[in-house]
Design an enzyme around this catalytic site. Structure first.
Site, PDB file in Angstrom:
ATOM      1  N   LYS A 136      16.286 -15.164 -93.726  1.00 39.08           N
ATOM      2  CA  LYS A 136      16.251 -14.509 -92.586  1.00 39.08           C
ATOM      3  C   LYS A 136      17.039 -15.864 -91.529  1.00 39.08           C
ATOM      4  O   LYS A 136      17.267 -16.956 -91.838  1.00 39.08           O
ATOM      5  CB  LYS A 136      14.959 -15.036 -91.627  1.00 39.08           C
ATOM      6  CG  LYS A 136      14.456 -16.168 -91.766  1.00 39.08           C
ATOM      7  CD  LYS A 136      14.213 -17.673 -91.153  1.00 39.08           C
ATOM      8  CE  LYS A 136      14.873 -17.780 -90.366  1.00 39.08           C
ATOM      9  NZ  LYS A 136      15.495 -19.303 -89.808  1.00 39.08           N
ATOM     10  N   TYR A 221      11.123 -15.578 -85.282  1.00 37.91           N
ATOM     11  CA  TYR A 221      10.102 -15.811 -85.680  1.00 37.91           C
ATOM     12  C   TYR A 221       8.921 -15.024 -84.726  1.00 37.91           C
ATOM     13  O   TYR A 221       7.858 -14.438 -84.920  1.00 37.91           O
ATOM     14  CB  TYR A 221       9.723 -17.076 -85.631  1.00 37.91           C
ATOM     15  CG  TYR A 221      10.166 -17.981 -86.942  1.00 37.91           C
ATOM     16  CD1 TYR A 221       9.674 -17.395 -88.771  1.00 37.91           C
ATOM     17  CD2 TYR A 221      10.794 -18.537 -86.922  1.00 37.91           C
ATOM     18  CE1 TYR A 221       9.439 -18.334 -89.446  1.00 37.91           C
ATOM     19  CE2 TYR A 221      11.219 -19.582 -88.162  1.00 37.91           C
ATOM     20  CZ  TYR A 221      10.812 -19.066 -89.410  1.00 37.91           C
ATOM     21  OH  TYR A 221      10.925 -19.413 -90.474  1.00 37.91           O
TER      22      TYR A 221
HETATM   23  P1  NAD Z   1      20.912 -26.732 -95.066  1.00 36.44           P
HETATM   24  O1  NAD Z   1      22.300 -26.914 -93.632  1.00 36.44           O
HETATM   25  O2  NAD Z   1      20.453 -27.529 -95.281  1.00 36.44           O
HETATM   26  O3  NAD Z   1      21.575 -26.091 -96.424  1.00 36.44           O
HETATM   27  C1  NAD Z   1      22.619 -24.578 -96.245  1.00 36.44           C
HETATM   28  C2  NAD Z   1      23.506 -24.578 -97.559  1.00 36.44           C
HETATM   29  O4  NAD Z   1      24.425 -23.472 -97.486  1.00 36.44           O
HETATM   30  C3  NAD Z   1      23.851 -26.752 -98.208  1.00 36.44           C
HETATM   31  O5  NAD Z   1      23.486 -26.436 -99.640  1.00 36.44           O
HETATM   32  C4  NAD Z   1      25.413 -25.688 -97.946  1.00 36.44           C
HETATM   33  O6  NAD Z   1      26.284 -26.567 -99.032  1.00 36.44           O
HETATM   34  C5  NAD Z   1      25.429 -24.605 -98.725  1.00 36.44           C
HETATM   35  N1  NAD Z   1      26.449 -23.891 -97.729  1.00 36.44           N
HETATM   36  C6  NAD Z   1      27.530 -22.680 -98.506  1.00 36.44           C
HETATM   37  N2  NAD Z   1      28.529 -22.137 -98.088  1.00 36.44           N
HETATM   38  C7  NAD Z   1      28.734 -22.890 -96.881  1.00 36.44           C
HETATM   39  C8  NAD Z   1      29.501 -22.895 -95.750  1.00 36.44           C
HETATM   40  N3  NAD Z   1      30.580 -22.089 -96.084  1.00 36.44           N
HETATM   41  N4  NAD Z   1      29.795 -23.861 -94.825  1.00 36.44           N
HETATM   42  C9  NAD Z   1      28.307 -24.524 -94.528  1.00 36.44           C
HETATM   43  N5  NAD Z   1      27.670 -24.793 -96.264  1.00 36.44           N
HETATM   44  C10 NAD Z   1      27.619 -23.992 -97.093  1.00 36.44           C
HETATM   45  O7  NAD Z   1      20.310 -24.820 -94.592  1.00 36.44           O
HETATM   46  P2  NAD Z   1      19.108 -24.711 -94.537  1.00 36.44           P
HETATM   47  O8  NAD Z   1      18.628 -25.584 -93.505  1.00 36.44           O
HETATM   48  O9  NAD Z   1      19.047 -24.808 -95.704  1.00 36.44           O
HETATM   49  O10 NAD Z   1      18.885 -23.756 -94.159  1.00 36.44           O
HETATM   50  C11 NAD Z   1      19.884 -22.109 -94.789  1.00 36.44           C
HETATM   51  C12 NAD Z   1      19.577 -20.752 -94.052  1.00 36.44           C
HETATM   52  O11 NAD Z   1      18.207 -20.832 -95.073  1.00 36.44           O
HETATM   53  C13 NAD Z   1      20.171 -20.180 -93.135  1.00 36.44           C
HETATM   54  O12 NAD Z   1      19.644 -18.828 -92.836  1.00 36.44           O
HETATM   55  C14 NAD Z   1      18.359 -20.636 -92.804  1.00 36.44           C
HETATM   56  O13 NAD Z   1      17.675 -20.207 -91.596  1.00 36.44           O
HETATM   57  C15 NAD Z   1      16.661 -20.387 -93.812  1.00 36.44           C
HETATM   58  N6  NAD Z   1      16.201 -21.163 -93.788  1.00 36.44           N
HETATM   59  C16 NAD Z   1      14.749 -20.462 -93.700  1.00 36.44           C
HETATM   60  C17 NAD Z   1      13.416 -21.242 -93.405  1.00 36.44           C
HETATM   61  C18 NAD Z   1      11.997 -21.014 -93.489  1.00 36.44           C
HETATM   62  O14 NAD Z   1      11.111 -20.899 -93.657  1.00 36.44           O
HETATM   63  N7  NAD Z   1      12.232 -19.193 -94.440  1.00 36.44           N
HETATM   64  C19 NAD Z   1      13.830 -22.793 -93.346  1.00 36.44           C
HETATM   65  C20 NAD Z   1      14.361 -23.150 -93.357  1.00 36.44           C
HETATM   66  C21 NAD Z   1      15.981 -22.447 -93.541  1.00 36.44           C
END
Ligand code: NAD
Length: 374
Positions: A136, A221
């Site tokens: 999401k 949420y």
């Molecule tokens: P994060 O920044 O920790 O991780 C993102 C990953 O994507 C990194 O490994 C990064 O290298 C990669 N990536 C690939 N292409 C990229 C680009 N062009 N620019 C930047 N990064 C790139 O983020 P996260 O917290 O893991 O969030 C990722 C997704 O997960 C989001 O959509 C977020 O909303 C979702 N999320 C959901 C929950 C949940 O509880 N369901 C919790 C956290 C995050």
């Protein structure tokens, strides 16, 4: 083998105290059956902070297994290969992951990348004939979300959105209080969703990658929660934005939005989405005969709650373990979750987010005539 009984014992909650849990979470009943059967073989795309949490949680899944990764960072691929014992042939880059089409050892790709990448990546995974689990918000607007739903339908693959709360036992217990009539007629929902965001350089504060601000990330949420807690789709939205730091929260990146939703039954929801306050994680549902409150309501837990009848007592679980086992059941055994997690469920939230932004811009009440038809 984890049976429902050992699961309940492990979580120190007696079956007597949660008599409705087996009915509410049918997938718990089938954990034992599937342990000897099919397992959903999943590749994670984007190895950031949430992917790490999901991978750790999947170690105790009985119906889903991490079998590979897609990443742009070679050193991360090497680390993950070692840590999770992943074969080289199941590891891909963003340049070559279309090749999963010919890899029979992969069933699904779980997309955990920045929001604005979800649409294009979903289309590519669907085209490669693999099921999609997408984090999401599923996209950055309803137009993209529709494209994703259509593409997965055309390709004959499933599209599920990472709505982990839809499988969380206390959430299901609260929903049961409402659906079994114990609150009387539900009339008011309050959703507070927020945290104080740090590093101003992160992608969450970059409109191009995030698609917006707090609303996309955390406000969603409260939108989603209002819908499952009330068990109804909203028919209108109003919204007001407040920005205290226009340098950190640039044009198109919302800091705080207060929004209201109205429902055909006469129920109303009042919600707050923010990147500027911590400890803002509370759902409150009030009906003519009682209430249910959850605080925290959507954090990683443990979720806690109470109603006019006393504390919520359902099991404490690792959200992502239960989510991935349940999603395996949905994809492999056609199981139906109590609260949907399909592409249309994500699309409804995107339609509402579009309407919230429209309401902020126009200061008008935005009608949502189409939600019940989806
Ligand atoms: P994060 O920044 O920790 O991780 C993102 C990953 O994507 C990194 O490994 C990064 O290298 C990669 N990536 C690939 N292409 C990229 C680009 N062009 N620019 C930047 N990064 C790139 O983020 P996260 O917290 O893991 O969030 C990722 C997704 O997960 C989001 O959509 C977020 O909303 C979702 N999320 C959901 C929950 C949940 O509880 N369901 C919790 C956290 C995050």
């Amino acid at each position: 083998m984890i049976t429902r009984r050992t699961f309940i014992q492990k979580t120190s909650v007696t079956a007597a105290s949660i008599p409705f849990i087996p009915k509410l979470i049918p997938q718990f009943d089938s954990i034992a059956q599937s342990a000897s059967g099919e397992v959903l073989r999943v590749v994670l795309m984007g190895l950031g902070s949430y992917a790490n949490r999901v991978a750790k949680a999947m170690e105790t899944c009985t119906r889903a297994k991490l079998v590979g990764v897609i990443s742009g960072t070679p050193s991360k691929i090497e680390e993950w290969k070692k840590q999770y014992n992943l074969p080289e042939k199941n590891c891909y880059t963003y340049e070559n992951y279309s090749e999963i089409e010919s890899n029979d050892d992969i069933d699904a790709v779980y997309i955990i990348t920045p929001n604005s990448l979800h649409c294009e990546q979903t289309l590519k995974v669907a085209q490669a004939g693999k099921h999609v689990i997408c984090e999401k918000p599923m996209a950055i607007n309803a137009k993209e979300a529709r494209q994703m739903v259509d593409a997965c339908k055309m390709a004959g693959v499933q599209l599920l959105i990472g709505y982990r709360m839809h499988f969380e036992p206390k959430t299901l217990e609260a929903i049961h209080l409402r659906s079994s009539g114990q609150l009387g007629t539900p009339l008011f929902f309050q959703g507070l969703s927020g945290f104080r965001i740090g590093d101003p350089k992160q992608w969450r504060l970059n409109k191009k990658l995030a698609g917006g601000g707090a609303m996309m990330d955390i406000g969603i949420y409260s939108i989603n929660g209002a819908r499952y807690m009330l068990g109804e789709e909203p028919i209108w939205v109003t919204a007001q934005e407040t920005k205290t730091d226009p340098i950190k929260f640039k044009e198109g990146v919302d800091e705080t939005i207060q929004f209201q939703m109205g429902f055909a039954s006469g129920a109303v929801a009042s919600c707050l989405s923010t990147y500027s306050m911590n400890d803002l994680d509370r759902f409150y549902l009030n009906g003519t005969n009682g209430f249910v409150e959850m605080k925290p309501s959507t954090g990683y837990g443990p979720i806690q709650g109470r109603s006019h009848l006393g504390s919520l007592t359902a099991a404490v679980v690792t959200h992502q373990t239960v989510q991935m086992d349940a999603m395996a059941g949905i994809i492999l055994q056609n199981e139906t979750p109590l609260v949907p997690v399909d592409g249309n469920e994500g699309l409804k939230d995107m339609i509402i987010i579009d309407a919230v932004y429209e309401a902020v811009k126009t200061n008008k009440k935005i009608l949502l005539p189409e939600l019940n038809a989806i």
